[in-house]
Scaffold this motif. Structure first.
Motif, short mmCIF file in Angstrom:
data_model
loop_
_atom_site.label_atom_id
_atom_site.label_comp_id
_atom_site.label_asym_id
_atom_site.label_seq_id
_atom_site.Cartn_x
_atom_site.Cartn_y
_atom_site.Cartn_z
N PHE A 6 0.84 -1.19 0.00
CA PHE A 6 0.00 0.00 0.00
C PHE A 6 0.88 1.25 0.00
N VAL A 7 0.29 2.34 -0.43
CA VAL A 7 1.01 3.60 -0.59
C VAL A 7 0.51 4.60 0.45
N VAL A 8 1.44 5.22 1.16
CA VAL A 8 1.13 6.31 2.07
C VAL A 8 1.61 7.60 1.43
N LYS A 9 0.72 8.55 1.27
CA LYS A 9 1.05 9.78 0.56
C LYS A 9 0.62 10.99 1.37
N TYR A 10 1.58 11.86 1.66
CA TYR A 10 1.29 13.14 2.30
C TYR A 10 1.25 14.21 1.22
N ASP A 11 0.30 15.13 1.35
CA ASP A 11 0.13 16.15 0.32
C ASP A 11 -0.05 17.51 0.98
N GLY A 12 0.31 18.56 0.22
CA GLY A 12 0.17 19.92 0.71
C GLY A 12 1.28 20.79 0.15
N ASP A 21 10.42 16.54 6.24
CA ASP A 21 11.35 16.49 7.36
C ASP A 21 11.35 15.09 7.96
N VAL A 22 12.52 14.49 8.09
CA VAL A 22 12.61 13.12 8.62
C VAL A 22 12.10 13.06 10.05
N GLU A 23 12.22 14.15 10.82
CA GLU A 23 11.74 14.16 12.19
C GLU A 23 10.22 14.13 12.25
N VAL A 24 9.57 14.51 11.14
CA VAL A 24 8.11 14.43 11.05
C VAL A 24 7.70 13.08 10.49
N PHE A 25 8.41 12.62 9.46
CA PHE A 25 8.01 11.42 8.72
C PHE A 25 8.31 10.13 9.48
N ALA A 26 9.52 10.02 10.02
CA ALA A 26 9.94 8.77 10.65
C ALA A 26 9.03 8.36 11.81
N PRO A 27 8.72 9.26 12.76
CA PRO A 27 7.81 8.85 13.84
C PRO A 27 6.44 8.43 13.34
N ALA A 28 5.96 9.07 12.25
CA ALA A 28 4.66 8.70 11.71
C ALA A 28 4.68 7.28 11.16
N MET A 29 5.77 6.91 10.47
CA MET A 29 5.86 5.56 9.92
C MET A 29 6.00 4.52 11.05
N GLU A 154 -3.03 8.24 16.47
CA GLU A 154 -2.89 9.69 16.63
C GLU A 154 -1.50 10.16 16.19
N GLN A 155 -0.49 9.39 16.55
CA GLN A 155 0.88 9.76 16.18
C GLN A 155 1.12 9.63 14.68
N PHE A 156 0.42 8.69 14.03
CA PHE A 156 0.54 8.56 12.58
C PHE A 156 0.02 9.81 11.87
N THR A 157 -1.02 10.43 12.42
CA THR A 157 -1.59 11.62 11.79
C THR A 157 -0.90 12.90 12.24
N ALA A 158 0.10 12.81 13.11
CA ALA A 158 0.77 14.00 13.65
C ALA A 158 1.37 14.91 12.57
N PRO A 159 1.91 14.38 11.45
CA PRO A 159 2.44 15.29 10.42
C PRO A 159 1.42 16.29 9.90
N GLY A 164 1.65 23.43 6.20
CA GLY A 164 1.79 23.10 4.79
C GLY A 164 1.51 21.66 4.43
N ILE A 165 1.13 20.81 5.38
CA ILE A 165 0.75 19.43 5.08
C ILE A 165 -0.75 19.32 5.31
N SER A 166 -1.49 19.07 4.24
CA SER A 166 -2.95 19.16 4.32
C SER A 166 -3.66 17.82 4.43
N GLU A 167 -3.03 16.73 3.96
CA GLU A 167 -3.71 15.44 4.02
C GLU A 167 -2.72 14.30 3.91
N VAL A 168 -3.15 13.13 4.35
CA VAL A 168 -2.40 11.90 4.16
C VAL A 168 -3.38 10.86 3.63
N SER A 169 -2.96 10.12 2.63
CA SER A 169 -3.80 9.06 2.08
C SER A 169 -3.07 7.74 2.15
#
Length: 297
Positions: A6-12, A21-29, A154-159, A164-169
């Motif tokens: 599956f694909v995880v995509k952040y948009d904005g 930013d890896v400090e935003v992305f890594a904890p979410a993953m 909740e932590q997955f949606t933290a980004p 400037g980050i409007s959604e994650v799919s």
């Protein structure tokens, strides 16, 4: 081993150049991996843990392709379980469907609290704070009632809280229709609710032997040992304080005290425990020798 892609995509606008930013992305993953793993453990305790791997992907706003892998040993357990949810959790595609299905229910809840729960067969009906009732399958309800799953989600949606980050799919490569989009406006729906699994703090009152080590901050905060560990206690015995201040009661550094102590364990927001210890009454003092008096503020 079963796998699902599956694909995880952040948009904005902040992701215009396909960077995050890896400090935003890594904890979410890591939180996404915990969401999958926790769902598996809730439904199939003891199964070999699901693994989440990153796969190279094409250019996008910021997208990453992930592979969820459920070990073969866990697959064999399917013959030993009768729960439909447990059977689904033993394969990667089923586990993915349960997690994304739970997210869709959270979107529907929209942050409203649950005031009543009624279970009939494999269905659960929730009454919400505004009076609306929704019915979901019991498997999804079990997952959503798990505090650790809610915290990881909740932590997955933290980004989405970042500018400037409007959604994650999240979209399954093999099941294109099985996707979910979470917008920044929906993050309230994914916040962890107060724990409903612990109705009240755990509390005991008993007699203990303590030895004072010092006084912290003010007279009420004491550092003590019970012979096995060191910890802080709140000294709530005002009569004892009066005997020290007014009657000149001496406290030696090696004195022992028999006390009545209240110990309260309560959960914190992050799921860990907080322990509060309060000395309600000093029952007996046992002098430790001829050592000098311990200074008190």
């Amino acid at each position: 081993m079963t796998t699902t892609e599956f694909v995880v995509k952040y948009d904005g606008p902040a992701l215009e150049y396909h960077e995050i930013d890896v400090e935003v992305f890594a904890p979410a993953m890591m939180s996404l991996a915990r969401s999958l793993g926790r769902t598996q453990q809730v439904l199939t305790p003891g199964a070999d843990p699901v693994k989440l791997r990153v796969k190279a992907t094409n250019q996008g706003s910021f997208a990453v392709t992930l592979l969820a892998e459920v070990p073969t040993l866990a697959e064999r357990l399917v013959d030993l379980v009768t729960s439909k949810g447990a059977e689904a959790a033993l394969n990667a595609a089923g586990l993915y469907a349960i997690v994304t299905g739970a997210w869709k229910v959270l979107k529907r809840l929209g942050g409203r609290s649950i005031t009543d729960e009624r279970a009939v067969g494999e269905q659960v009906t929730w009454t919400l704070s505004d009076g609306e009732e929704i019915t979901i399958d019991a498997v999804t309800a079990r997952v959503l009632n798990d505090l650790q799953f809610r915290q990881a989600t909740e932590q997955f949606t933290a980004p989405l809280e970042a500018p400037g980050i409007s959604e994650v799919s999240v979209t399954s490569s093999s099941e294109g229709s099985n996707s979910v989009v979470i917008t920044a406006d929906e993050t309230r729906a994914f916040q962890t609710p107060p724990s409903t699994t612990i109705d009240a703090p755990s509390e005991i009152v008993n007699e203990f032997m303590l030895q004072p080590l010092g006084v912290e901050f003010d007279w009420r905060q004491w550092r003590v040992t019970d012979g096995g560990s060191k910890f802080s206690v709140t000294m709530a015995d005002e009569d004892f304080r009066h005997r020290v201040d007014e009657d000149g009661l001496r406290i030696g550094a090696n004195d022992l005290f028999k006390v009545r102590m209240r110990i309260v364990q309560e959960p914190k927001a992050d799921g860990t425990l907080r322990i509060k210890r309060t000395v309600e009454k000093v029952l007996q003092q046992y002098p430790g020798g001829t050592q000098g008096r311990m200074d008190l503020p």
